[in-house]
Design a protein around this motif. Structure first.
Motif, PDB file in Angstrom:
ATOM      1  N   THR A  45      -7.294   5.586 -13.391  1.00 52.60           N
ATOM      2  CA  THR A  45      -7.749   6.181 -12.231  1.00 52.60           C
ATOM      3  C   THR A  45      -7.739   7.639 -12.867  1.00 52.60           C
ATOM      4  O   THR A  45      -9.058   8.320 -12.724  1.00 52.60           O
ATOM      5  N   SER A  46      -6.869   8.069 -13.386  1.00 52.80           N
ATOM      6  CA  SER A  46      -6.864   9.617 -13.999  1.00 52.80           C
ATOM      7  C   SER A  46      -7.917   9.712 -14.814  1.00 52.80           C
ATOM      8  O   SER A  46      -8.705  10.804 -15.277  1.00 52.80           O
ATOM      9  N   ARG A  47      -8.195   8.916 -15.759  1.00 50.07           N
ATOM     10  CA  ARG A  47      -9.047   9.046 -17.036  1.00 50.07           C
ATOM     11  C   ARG A  47     -10.631   8.897 -16.361  1.00 50.07           C
ATOM     12  O   ARG A  47     -11.319   9.667 -16.804  1.00 50.07           O
ATOM     13  N   ALA A  48     -10.712   8.055 -15.354  1.00 51.36           N
ATOM     14  CA  ALA A  48     -11.972   8.067 -14.810  1.00 51.36           C
ATOM     15  C   ALA A  48     -12.213   9.254 -14.190  1.00 51.36           C
ATOM     16  O   ALA A  48     -13.343   9.859 -14.164  1.00 51.36           O
ATOM     17  N   ARG A  49     -11.215  10.008 -13.446  1.00 50.63           N
ATOM     18  CA  ARG A  49     -11.590  11.238 -12.658  1.00 50.63           C
ATOM     19  C   ARG A  49     -12.071  12.441 -13.831  1.00 50.63           C
ATOM     20  O   ARG A  49     -12.714  13.139 -13.645  1.00 50.63           O
ATOM     21  N   GLU A  50     -11.115  12.466 -14.885  1.00 51.32           N
ATOM     22  CA  GLU A  50     -11.343  13.344 -15.915  1.00 51.32           C
ATOM     23  C   GLU A  50     -12.642  13.184 -16.395  1.00 51.32           C
ATOM     24  O   GLU A  50     -13.475  14.022 -16.743  1.00 51.32           O
ATOM     25  N   GLU A  51     -13.143  11.852 -16.773  1.00 50.98           N
ATOM     26  CA  GLU A  51     -14.404  11.563 -17.496  1.00 50.98           C
ATOM     27  C   GLU A  51     -15.600  12.006 -16.402  1.00 50.98           C
ATOM     28  O   GLU A  51     -16.580  12.830 -16.605  1.00 50.98           O
ATOM     29  N   GLU A  52     -15.287  11.945 -15.219  1.00 50.03           N
ATOM     30  CA  GLU A  52     -16.232  12.351 -14.070  1.00 50.03           C
ATOM     31  C   GLU A  52     -16.385  13.802 -13.929  1.00 50.03           C
ATOM     32  O   GLU A  52     -17.592  14.605 -13.796  1.00 50.03           O
ATOM     33  N   GLU A  53     -15.213  14.637 -13.946  1.00 52.10           N
ATOM     34  CA  GLU A  53     -15.139  16.006 -14.092  1.00 52.10           C
ATOM     35  C   GLU A  53     -16.129  16.491 -15.271  1.00 52.10           C
ATOM     36  O   GLU A  53     -16.750  17.473 -15.186  1.00 52.10           O
ATOM     37  N   ARG A  54     -15.696  16.139 -16.621  1.00 54.44           N
ATOM     38  CA  ARG A  54     -16.782  16.340 -17.682  1.00 54.44           C
ATOM     39  C   ARG A  54     -18.041  16.134 -17.667  1.00 54.44           C
ATOM     40  O   ARG A  54     -18.877  17.045 -18.145  1.00 54.44           O
ATOM     41  N   MET A  55     -18.417  14.901 -17.194  1.00 56.88           N
ATOM     42  CA  MET A  55     -19.698  14.657 -16.902  1.00 56.88           C
ATOM     43  C   MET A  55     -20.261  15.667 -15.855  1.00 56.88           C
ATOM     44  O   MET A  55     -21.445  16.121 -16.333  1.00 56.88           O
ATOM     45  N   LYS A  56     -19.765  16.429 -14.981  1.00 54.63           N
ATOM     46  CA  LYS A  56     -20.208  17.021 -14.093  1.00 54.63           C
ATOM     47  C   LYS A  56     -20.538  18.675 -14.524  1.00 54.63           C
ATOM     48  O   LYS A  56     -21.405  19.318 -14.672  1.00 54.63           O
ATOM     49  N   GLU A  57     -19.493  18.983 -15.377  1.00 55.22           N
ATOM     50  CA  GLU A  57     -19.405  20.099 -16.332  1.00 55.22           C
ATOM     51  C   GLU A  57     -20.765  20.127 -17.360  1.00 55.22           C
ATOM     52  O   GLU A  57     -21.499  21.157 -17.483  1.00 55.22           O
TER      53      GLU A  57
ATOM     54  N   MET B  66       0.786  -1.359   0.028  1.00 53.30           N
ATOM     55  CA  MET B  66       0.014   0.074   0.099  1.00 53.30           C
ATOM     56  C   MET B  66       0.849   1.306   0.034  1.00 53.30           C
ATOM     57  O   MET B  66       0.528   2.154  -0.501  1.00 53.30           O
ATOM     58  N   LYS B  67       1.891   0.932   0.609  1.00 55.30           N
ATOM     59  CA  LYS B  67       2.900   2.195   0.691  1.00 55.30           C
ATOM     60  C   LYS B  67       3.497   2.743  -0.603  1.00 55.30           C
ATOM     61  O   LYS B  67       4.063   3.731  -1.142  1.00 55.30           O
ATOM     62  N   GLN B  68       3.815   1.361  -1.572  1.00 52.01           N
ATOM     63  CA  GLN B  68       4.392   1.786  -2.858  1.00 52.01           C
ATOM     64  C   GLN B  68       3.574   2.361  -4.005  1.00 52.01           C
ATOM     65  O   GLN B  68       2.380   2.434  -3.625  1.00 52.01           O
ATOM     66  N   PRO B  69       4.050   2.857  -4.617  1.00 48.58           N
ATOM     67  CA  PRO B  69       3.327   3.846  -5.721  1.00 48.58           C
ATOM     68  C   PRO B  69       2.601   2.919  -6.607  1.00 48.58           C
ATOM     69  O   PRO B  69       2.946   1.641  -6.618  1.00 48.58           O
ATOM     70  N   ALA B  70       1.368   3.186  -6.978  1.00 47.39           N
ATOM     71  CA  ALA B  70       0.388   2.395  -7.895  1.00 47.39           C
ATOM     72  C   ALA B  70       1.220   2.159  -9.237  1.00 47.39           C
ATOM     73  O   ALA B  70       1.956   2.978  -9.764  1.00 47.39           O
ATOM     74  N   PRO B  71       0.943   0.884  -9.697  1.00 49.79           N
ATOM     75  CA  PRO B  71       1.389   0.588 -11.140  1.00 49.79           C
ATOM     76  C   PRO B  71       0.956   1.621 -12.087  1.00 49.79           C
ATOM     77  O   PRO B  71      -0.301   2.351 -12.059  1.00 49.79           O
ATOM     78  N   PRO B  72       1.621   2.112 -13.167  1.00 51.30           N
ATOM     79  CA  PRO B  72       1.327   2.992 -14.380  1.00 51.30           C
ATOM     80  C   PRO B  72      -0.269   2.705 -14.685  1.00 51.30           C
ATOM     81  O   PRO B  72      -0.778   3.885 -14.936  1.00 51.30           O
ATOM     82  N   ALA B  73      -0.658   1.466 -15.080  1.00 55.95           N
ATOM     83  CA  ALA B  73      -1.824   1.262 -15.628  1.00 55.95           C
ATOM     84  C   ALA B  73      -2.804   1.765 -14.679  1.00 55.95           C
ATOM     85  O   ALA B  73      -3.943   2.343 -15.309  1.00 55.95           O
ATOM     86  N   VAL B  74      -2.599   1.389 -13.314  1.00 56.78           N
ATOM     87  CA  VAL B  74      -3.706   1.862 -12.506  1.00 56.78           C
ATOM     88  C   VAL B  74      -3.755   3.448 -12.448  1.00 56.78           C
ATOM     89  O   VAL B  74      -5.040   3.857 -12.398  1.00 56.78           O
TER      90      VAL B  74
END
Length: 109
Positions: free
Chosen positions: A20-32, A8-16
């Protein structure tokens, strides 16, 4: 348990991180998009308007048909009048004399 804490203390793998960033961006676009359309209201969808219009046309046709039917029943000139005296006059059917028996025929035998 120590292994899980270490992972848990290690950084997440690049794919994750990427997804995750794509999901956040999509969520922001939907809210806008929701904020933009929140104030605008063009009424019900076109399909709903179409079916409401068809329903009202059917109701109008049905109402017109009912009115025509009522007009036919109320208008005496549209139908020939019935002579109820002739209809209610009942009489026995005519019978050939060959099949009739009179009381004096019964006493002759």
């Amino acid at each position: 348990a120590l292994e899980i804490e270490a992972m848990m203390k290690q950084p997440a793998p690049p794919a994750v991180e990427y997804f995750t960033s794509r999901a956040r961006e999509e969520e922001e676009r939907m809210k806008e998009a929701a904020k933009r359309t929140e104030g605008k209201s063009e009424g019900p969808p076109v399909a709903t308007q179409h079916f409401v219009k068809q329903q009202s046309m059917k109701e109008m046709e049905l109402k017109e048909k009912r009115e025509r039917a009522w007009a036919k029943t109320r208008d005496p000139s549209a139908r020939p009048s019935i002579n109820w005296k002739d209809v209610n006059k009942q009489s026995a059917p005519e019978v050939n004399l060959f099949y009739t028996v009179t009381p004096d025929m019964l006493t002759e035998q």
